[in-house]
Design an enzyme around this catalytic site. Structure first.
Site, PDB file in Angstrom:
ATOM      1  CB  SER A 179      -5.584  -2.117   0.288  1.00  0.00           C
ATOM      2  OG  SER A 179      -4.386  -2.851   0.330  1.00  0.00           O
TER       3      SER A 179
ATOM      4  CE1 TYR B 148       0.082  -0.935  -4.068  1.00  0.00           C
ATOM      5  CE2 TYR B 148       2.092  -0.614  -2.888  1.00  0.00           C
ATOM      6  CZ  TYR B 148       0.689  -1.271  -2.896  1.00  0.00           C
ATOM      7  OH  TYR B 148       0.250  -2.125  -1.997  1.00  0.00           O
TER       8      TYR B 148
ATOM      9  CE1 TYR C 216      -5.706  -6.008   2.591  1.00  0.00           C
ATOM     10  CE2 TYR C 216      -6.757  -5.665   4.471  1.00  0.00           C
ATOM     11  CZ  TYR C 216      -5.877  -5.212   3.445  1.00  0.00           C
ATOM     12  OH  TYR C 216      -5.976  -4.054   3.499  1.00  0.00           O
TER      13      TYR C 216
ATOM     14  CE  LYS D 151      -3.431  -3.234  -2.524  1.00  0.00           C
ATOM     15  NZ  LYS D 151      -2.998  -4.554  -1.480  1.00  0.00           N
TER      16      LYS D 151
ATOM     17  CB  VAL E 214      -2.982  -1.510   6.333  1.00  0.00           C
ATOM     18  CG1 VAL E 214      -3.194  -2.720   6.031  1.00  0.00           C
ATOM     19  CG2 VAL E 214      -2.242  -0.721   5.154  1.00  0.00           C
TER      20      VAL E 214
HETATM   21  N1  GLU Z   1       0.524   0.260   1.018  1.00  0.00           N
HETATM   22  C1  GLU Z   1       0.285  -0.533   1.722  1.00  0.00           C
HETATM   23  C2  GLU Z   1       1.031  -1.666   1.650  1.00  0.00           C
HETATM   24  O1  GLU Z   1       1.620  -1.740   0.379  1.00  0.00           O
HETATM   25  C3  GLU Z   1      -1.339  -1.425   1.268  1.00  0.00           C
HETATM   26  C4  GLU Z   1      -1.525  -2.345   2.054  1.00  0.00           C
HETATM   27  C5  GLU Z   1      -3.216  -2.348   2.533  1.00  0.00           C
HETATM   28  O2  GLU Z   1      -3.776  -1.406   2.656  1.00  0.00           O
HETATM   29  O3  GLU Z   1      -3.741  -3.810   2.362  1.00  0.00           O
HETATM   30  O4  GLU Z   1       1.562  -2.637   2.300  1.00  0.00           O
END
Ligand code: GLU
Length: 304
Positions: free
Chosen positions: A61, A188, A240, A64, A258
């Protein structure tokens, strides 16, 4: 400095036991649960690494934030925020609950999976060009030309990413995403599978701490108003649905993934990268959060 950071690692190592390796992306469950590392990269050019700072993990994430910067440069805030909101959800990162309850339908923010998938779809270019542009930006701001994806994690995500797939198809139905859903998702999944170390994410933090300008060359890579937007999302939604607690306990912009990484920064001062793959129930590195709390306490870093 290094000795103090080593002490912080030692004090917080036991918090690893409060966490678990994620299993919903099977390949991530093979990470080293006991890895714990810190890297600090400041704007004077000083860098410090302790513990497992060379341990490799996937960025997940944290990517992002970087794709948001690229989409903001491509589209500008006005267009981008037609497709994704600015508010925290209070739900987990992969929740789809709120997608349907707002009208017109759009993901709440760019830090949850749905919002990030929408943001990636807004980056200009064919899927191949998009991914190349994402990698180019990462390589530039980390100053690491060797950055590449972990193929096993990428394939594992692609195979098991049905929840992301469901959200992406829903978003195409309501007009948030245009074009080929699978190709967008593929970009993604790849961006999440980029393999990094604490040093790489500390450098991303430092770049944002410097408002989108490369500290070594003075090159403005991202407009400062876009860097500001990304930093604000890190504060409100970066950890989060524990972002409020993190703001109170640590008080610096941060984004976790994650894969166990947390990319943090102190505006105008430094970037901090932390890794600890065991995650708490919100999806944040259980020991990493405590390490950052102690670093922020020791050096009085809270921005509030
Ligand atoms: N690739 C993970 C997903 O799409 C990223 C989630 C994360 O790191 O919060 O669930």
């Amino acid at each position: 400095m290094e000795q103090k950071l080593r002490d912080i690692l030692k004090t917080n190592r036991s918090y690893i036991n409060n966490g678990k390796l994620p299993t919903y992306i099977p390949e991530l469950s093979k990470a080293d649960k006991n890895a714990l590392g810190i890297y600090i990269s400041d704007l004077n050019g000083e860098e410090y690494g302790v513990g497992d700072y060379e341990y490799k993990f996937t960025i997940q994430s944290i990517s992002k934030v970087v794709t948001l910067l690229l989409a903001l440069e491509d589209r500008g805030p006005e267009e981008l925020f037609q497709f994704v909101g600015m508010e925290p959800t209070g739900d987990s990162f992969n929740s789809m609950m709120k997608l349907e309850i707002v009208s017109p339908s759009k993901p709440f923010n760019p830090m949850i999976n749905a919002g990030a998938i929408a943001v990636t779809s807004l980056i200009k270019g064919s899927p191949e060009e998009k991914f190349q542009r994402i990698v180019d930006l990462f390589q530039k701001i980390t100053n690491n030309p060797n950055l590449q994806i972990n193929e096993n994690v990428y394939l594992s995500e692609k195979k098991t990413g049905d929840r992301n797939r469901a959200m992406a198809y829903f978003m195409r139905d309501v007009g948030v995403i245009k074009g080929d859903v699978e190709k967008n998702l593929d970009v993604y999944f790849k961006q999440c599978s980029l393999e990094v170390t604490c040093k790489d994410i500390a450098r991303i933090g430092r770049f944002l701490a410097n408002d989108g300008m490369l500290p070594e060359t003075g090159e403005i890579v991202i407009q400062s108003k876009h860097a500001k937007i990304a930093k604000t999302f890190m504060v409100t939604c970066g950890m989060y649905n524990a972002s409020g607690e993190f703001a109170i306990e640590v008080g610096i912009p941060a984004k976790s993934g994650v894969g166990g990484g947390i990319m943090a920064l102190v505006p105008g001062k430094m970037g901090i990268g932390v890794v600890g793959p065991a995650l708490d129930d919100k999806g944040n590195s259980s020991a990493g959060v405590k390490v950052l709390r102690d670093i922020a306490d020791l050096y009085n870093l809270s921005i509030f």
